[in-house]
Design a protein around this motif. Structure first.
Motif, PDB file in Angstrom:
ATOM      1  N   LEU A 299       0.828  -1.207   0.000  1.00 21.26           N
ATOM      2  CA  LEU A 299       0.000   0.000   0.000  1.00 21.26           C
ATOM      3  C   LEU A 299       0.864   1.259   0.000  1.00 21.26           C
ATOM      4  O   LEU A 299       0.564   2.226  -0.705  1.00 21.26           O
ATOM      5  CB  LEU A 299      -0.920  -0.001   1.223  1.00 21.26           C
ATOM      6  N   ALA A 300       1.933   1.248   0.795  1.00 18.76           N
ATOM      7  CA  ALA A 300       2.814   2.420   0.845  1.00 18.76           C
ATOM      8  C   ALA A 300       3.496   2.648  -0.495  1.00 18.76           C
ATOM      9  O   ALA A 300       3.615   3.787  -0.963  1.00 18.76           O
ATOM     10  CB  ALA A 300       3.853   2.238   1.952  1.00 18.76           C
ATOM     11  N   ALA A 301       3.947   1.553  -1.116  1.00 23.21           N
ATOM     12  CA  ALA A 301       4.588   1.685  -2.430  1.00 23.21           C
ATOM     13  C   ALA A 301       3.619   2.253  -3.450  1.00 23.21           C
ATOM     14  O   ALA A 301       4.004   3.010  -4.350  1.00 23.21           O
ATOM     15  CB  ALA A 301       5.120   0.331  -2.890  1.00 23.21           C
ATOM     16  N   GLY A 302       2.334   1.930  -3.299  1.00 22.89           N
ATOM     17  CA  GLY A 302       1.332   2.428  -4.231  1.00 22.89           C
ATOM     18  C   GLY A 302       1.084   3.917  -4.122  1.00 22.89           C
ATOM     19  O   GLY A 302       0.451   4.501  -5.005  1.00 22.89           O
ATOM     20  N   THR A 303       1.575   4.547  -3.044  1.00 22.91           N
ATOM     21  CA  THR A 303       1.405   5.998  -2.912  1.00 22.91           C
ATOM     22  C   THR A 303       2.472   6.765  -3.674  1.00 22.91           C
ATOM     23  O   THR A 303       2.449   7.996  -3.697  1.00 22.91           O
ATOM     24  CB  THR A 303       1.466   6.408  -1.426  1.00 22.91           C
TER      25      THR A 303
ATOM     26  N   SER B  48       9.288   7.056  -2.315  1.00 26.37           N
ATOM     27  CA  SER B  48      10.623   6.677  -2.772  1.00 26.37           C
ATOM     28  C   SER B  48      11.126   5.496  -1.952  1.00 26.37           C
ATOM     29  O   SER B  48      10.572   5.147  -0.905  1.00 26.37           O
ATOM     30  CB  SER B  48      11.593   7.850  -2.611  1.00 26.37           C
ATOM     31  N   LEU B  49      12.221   4.870  -2.417  1.00 21.51           N
ATOM     32  CA  LEU B  49      12.822   3.753  -1.684  1.00 21.51           C
ATOM     33  C   LEU B  49      13.206   4.184  -0.272  1.00 21.51           C
ATOM     34  O   LEU B  49      12.962   3.471   0.693  1.00 21.51           O
ATOM     35  CB  LEU B  49      14.051   3.234  -2.434  1.00 21.51           C
ATOM     36  N   ARG B  50      13.804   5.359  -0.148  1.00 18.55           N
ATOM     37  CA  ARG B  50      14.229   5.843   1.162  1.00 18.55           C
ATOM     38  C   ARG B  50      13.039   6.028   2.089  1.00 18.55           C
ATOM     39  O   ARG B  50      13.079   5.671   3.265  1.00 18.55           O
ATOM     40  CB  ARG B  50      14.992   7.169   1.010  1.00 18.55           C
ATOM     41  N   ASP B  51      11.937   6.578   1.551  1.00 17.18           N
ATOM     42  CA  ASP B  51      10.749   6.792   2.378  1.00 17.18           C
ATOM     43  C   ASP B  51      10.095   5.469   2.755  1.00 17.18           C
ATOM     44  O   ASP B  51       9.596   5.313   3.867  1.00 17.18           O
ATOM     45  CB  ASP B  51       9.749   7.680   1.642  1.00 17.18           C
ATOM     46  N   LEU B  52      10.113   4.501   1.834  1.00 16.36           N
ATOM     47  CA  LEU B  52       9.563   3.194   2.148  1.00 16.36           C
ATOM     48  C   LEU B  52      10.361   2.520   3.249  1.00 16.36           C
ATOM     49  O   LEU B  52       9.802   1.881   4.140  1.00 16.36           O
ATOM     50  CB  LEU B  52       9.556   2.306   0.899  1.00 16.36           C
ATOM     51  N   MET B  53      11.671   2.655   3.201  1.00 13.54           N
ATOM     52  CA  MET B  53      12.512   2.025   4.217  1.00 13.54           C
ATOM     53  C   MET B  53      12.293   2.679   5.575  1.00 13.54           C
ATOM     54  O   MET B  53      12.306   2.008   6.609  1.00 13.54           O
ATOM     55  CB  MET B  53      13.976   2.084   3.808  1.00 13.54           C
ATOM     56  N   ALA B  54      12.065   3.983   5.590  1.00 15.28           N
ATOM     57  CA  ALA B  54      11.744   4.654   6.849  1.00 15.28           C
ATOM     58  C   ALA B  54      10.393   4.182   7.370  1.00 15.28           C
ATOM     59  O   ALA B  54      10.210   3.971   8.571  1.00 15.28           O
ATOM     60  CB  ALA B  54      11.737   6.170   6.642  1.00 15.28           C
ATOM     61  N   PHE B  55       9.448   3.998   6.463  1.00 14.89           N
ATOM     62  CA  PHE B  55       8.110   3.536   6.830  1.00 14.89           C
ATOM     63  C   PHE B  55       8.158   2.126   7.412  1.00 14.89           C
ATOM     64  O   PHE B  55       7.532   1.834   8.438  1.00 14.89           O
ATOM     65  CB  PHE B  55       7.224   3.572   5.586  1.00 14.89           C
ATOM     66  N   MET B  56       8.939   1.235   6.788  1.00 19.47           N
ATOM     67  CA  MET B  56       9.009  -0.160   7.211  1.00 19.47           C
ATOM     68  C   MET B  56       9.988  -0.400   8.349  1.00 19.47           C
ATOM     69  O   MET B  56      10.002  -1.465   8.949  1.00 19.47           O
ATOM     70  CB  MET B  56       9.407  -1.041   6.012  1.00 19.47           C
ATOM     71  N   GLY B  57      10.850   0.590   8.628  1.00 22.49           N
ATOM     72  CA  GLY B  57      11.846   0.393   9.681  1.00 22.49           C
ATOM     73  C   GLY B  57      12.975  -0.513   9.258  1.00 22.49           C
ATOM     74  O   GLY B  57      13.492  -1.303  10.043  1.00 22.49           O
TER      75      GLY B  57
ATOM     76  N   ILE C 129       2.225   9.223   2.733  1.00 21.93           N
ATOM     77  CA  ILE C 129       2.001   7.784   2.824  1.00 21.93           C
ATOM     78  C   ILE C 129       0.759   7.489   3.657  1.00 21.93           C
ATOM     79  O   ILE C 129      -0.135   6.745   3.248  1.00 21.93           O
ATOM     80  CB  ILE C 129       3.234   7.070   3.429  1.00 21.93           C
ATOM     81  N   SER C 130       0.698   8.093   4.862  1.00 23.61           N
ATOM     82  CA  SER C 130      -0.436   7.808   5.753  1.00 23.61           C
ATOM     83  C   SER C 130      -1.746   8.294   5.142  1.00 23.61           C
ATOM     84  O   SER C 130      -2.777   7.623   5.239  1.00 23.61           O
ATOM     85  CB  SER C 130      -0.208   8.444   7.127  1.00 23.61           C
ATOM     86  N   ASP C 131      -1.728   9.486   4.496  1.00 20.37           N
ATOM     87  CA  ASP C 131      -2.943  10.001   3.871  1.00 20.37           C
ATOM     88  C   ASP C 131      -3.383   9.109   2.711  1.00 20.37           C
ATOM     89  O   ASP C 131      -4.586   8.883   2.497  1.00 20.37           O
ATOM     90  CB  ASP C 131      -2.721  11.428   3.363  1.00 20.37           C
ATOM     91  N   GLY C 132      -2.404   8.605   1.950  1.00 21.61           N
ATOM     92  CA  GLY C 132      -2.731   7.749   0.817  1.00 21.61           C
ATOM     93  C   GLY C 132      -3.366   6.447   1.252  1.00 21.61           C
ATOM     94  O   GLY C 132      -4.352   5.985   0.671  1.00 21.61           O
ATOM     95  N   ILE C 133      -2.825   5.852   2.303  1.00 21.01           N
ATOM     96  CA  ILE C 133      -3.399   4.617   2.828  1.00 21.01           C
ATOM     97  C   ILE C 133      -4.783   4.884   3.396  1.00 21.01           C
ATOM     98  O   ILE C 133      -5.740   4.131   3.177  1.00 21.01           O
ATOM     99  CB  ILE C 133      -2.474   3.992   3.892  1.00 21.01           C
ATOM    100  N   SER C 134      -4.899   5.971   4.138  1.00 18.91           N
ATOM    101  CA  SER C 134      -6.186   6.318   4.733  1.00 18.91           C
ATOM    102  C   SER C 134      -7.252   6.499   3.651  1.00 18.91           C
ATOM    103  O   SER C 134      -8.393   6.030   3.789  1.00 18.91           O
ATOM    104  CB  SER C 134      -6.063   7.600   5.562  1.00 18.91           C
ATOM    105  N   ALA C 135      -6.906   7.176   2.559  1.00 25.91           N
ATOM    106  CA  ALA C 135      -7.870   7.402   1.470  1.00 25.91           C
ATOM    107  C   ALA C 135      -8.327   6.085   0.861  1.00 25.91           C
ATOM    108  O   ALA C 135      -9.511   5.914   0.533  1.00 25.91           O
ATOM    109  CB  ALA C 135      -7.235   8.287   0.398  1.00 25.91           C
ATOM    110  N   ALA C 136      -7.376   5.129   0.737  1.00 31.91           N
ATOM    111  CA  ALA C 136      -7.748   3.829   0.171  1.00 31.91           C
ATOM    112  C   ALA C 136      -8.701   3.084   1.101  1.00 31.91           C
ATOM    113  O   ALA C 136      -9.652   2.442   0.659  1.00 31.91           O
ATOM    114  CB  ALA C 136      -6.492   2.987  -0.079  1.00 31.91           C
ATOM    115  N   VAL C 137      -8.444   3.182   2.425  1.00 32.77           N
ATOM    116  CA  VAL C 137      -9.318   2.521   3.392  1.00 32.77           C
ATOM    117  C   VAL C 137     -10.706   3.158   3.375  1.00 32.77           C
ATOM    118  O   VAL C 137     -11.735   2.468   3.399  1.00 32.77           O
ATOM    119  CB  VAL C 137      -8.701   2.582   4.805  1.00 32.77           C
ATOM    120  N   VAL C 138     -10.748   4.500   3.354  1.00 37.66           N
ATOM    121  CA  VAL C 138     -12.033   5.211   3.316  1.00 37.66           C
ATOM    122  C   VAL C 138     -12.840   4.788   2.089  1.00 37.66           C
ATOM    123  O   VAL C 138     -14.057   4.572   2.166  1.00 37.66           O
ATOM    124  CB  VAL C 138     -11.807   6.737   3.316  1.00 37.66           C
TER     125      VAL C 138
END
Length: 385
Positions: free
Chosen positions: A319-323, A326-335, A356-365
């Protein structure tokens, strides 16, 4: 002892044994006489071996053949003891050693383990259908034996299977948003936030286990991941740092989940600023066994028997990648730590984490809205009523 030309050898000696084979003897650096590790068919072969051994001593390449006369199981156990390993890693290493390595090499001396033995052992594990375990076991054995080389117990590591420790894992399954919502409902109100956090914020189970009230800032919409509490096979909670340094991170809460956090904090979290976010019905830290039973029951009801709770992290990653992160932001997101050292100290921007969080939230909504939208038949019935 005289050689073929009638002259006595200046270094070492060769003698003929009653069996007809020849034995080479030589003085070590400490002056003690040692026998060659094998006997030879001819006197010339024995003398050639002495020449090579003397050259090794001069170059500093000689290894005491008795140095490796150390029981492998004792050496490997000490190897694990001496390392500052994460609790789950230590538990894994001890299990691999006990179940998959020691049955074959446990009674051997370090010096007696050969490359052909290692190849046969690895092949036997793979034939049992445990290829991933075989790769992990091989990597552990190789690391232990590499230390034996460094300790000058052996000259060369017998683990020389090219790609022997490589794992080819199957593609991890991931749940759809619809499936995540269904799973959360089946888990019940006490545990549904764990499902949401795993799938929509990609937290590891052990990270969730140590989340506390003070780690959740609803005003800023942030969760701080500072500690982790993996549960060992003994049932002990091994509280400590996250899996990696990158695991210490702050994550934006998808806005759609803020009400879920508010309700959970009000109804289920332990009291006090330091109270655990997730506890059982009796107020104790949740147990993997108890949660696992509920999880297996829920996934079975949806026909998702293959889906592990940990696989929800993969859902979050997808889901995060779908927003467009970047690779760096994904790695920060995943830890995760970066595979490139240059990225280890670079941090994701707050704006991108919000995206990232807004994009996931929009998909859930979107999915939730579709679930609540009345069907054509329901609309017709309402009009007729």
């Amino acid at each position: 002892m005289a050689n073929n030309s009638g002259r006595r050898r200046r270094w070492g000696s060769v003698r003929k044994l009653p069996s007809g084979r020849f034995q080479a003897r030589y003085p070590g650096p400490d002056g003690a006489l040692r026998n060659a590790p094998e006997t030879f068919e001819t006197k010339a072969d024995a003398e050639a071996w002495l020449v090579e051994t003397e050259a090794d001593m001069r170059r500093g390449d000689w290894r005491d053949p008795n140095a490796g006369a150390v029981n492998f199981l004792l050496y490997a156990t000490a190897w694990i003891d001496e390392r500052d390993l994460a609790p789950l890693t230590e538990e894994l290493y001890r299990r691999l050693l006990r179940l998959h390595i020691a049955p074959t090499f446990g009674e051997s001396d370090v010096k007696d383990i050969t490359a052909p033995q290692v190849r046969s052992w690895r092949a036997a594990l793979r034939k049992r259908g445990i290829k991933t375990t075989a790769a992990k076991s091989y990597r552990l054995l190789k690391s232990v034996m590499e230390t034996a080389v460094d300790d000058e117990l052996i000259r060369r590591n017998p683990c020389r299977v090219k790609g022997g420790g490589k794992e080819v894992a199957a593609e991890r399954p991931h749940a759809t948003i619809e499936q995540v919502l269904q799973l959360a409902e089946l888990m019940g109100p006490r545990w549904q936030l764990m499902v949401f956090i795993a799938a929509f914020m990609a937290l590891r189970p052990e990270e969730q286990a140590e989340l506390r009230r003070r780690d959740v800032d609803l005003e800023k919409g942030v969760v701080w991941i500072r500690r982790a509490a993996p549960e060992l096979c003994t049932g002990e909670r091994a509280v400590g740092d996250p899996k990696s340094e990158a695991g210490k991170r702050a994550l934006r809460i998808p806005p759609e989940l803020l009400p879920e956090f508010e309700r959970h904090l009000r109804w289920y979290a332990q009291e006090g600023e330091d109270g655990l976010l997730f506890v059982g019905e009796r107020g104790a830290p949740f147990r993997r066994s108890t949660f696992g039973r509920k999880w297996r029951k829920a996934r079975k009801k949806l026909g998702l028997d293959h889906l592990r709770f940990y696989d929800l992290r993969h859902t979050g990653n997808v889901l995060a990648a779908g927003t467009g992160a970047s690779l760096r932001d994904l790695m920060a997101f995943m830890g995760h730590n970066s595979p490139r050292a240059a990225l280890i100290y670079q941090h994701s921007t707050e704006e991108q984490q919000t995206k990232i969080s807004d994009g996931i939230s929009a998909a859930v909504v979107d999915i939730r809205t579709r679930r609540r939208r009345p069907t054509a038949d329901e609309t017709k019935e309402a009009r007729e009523a």
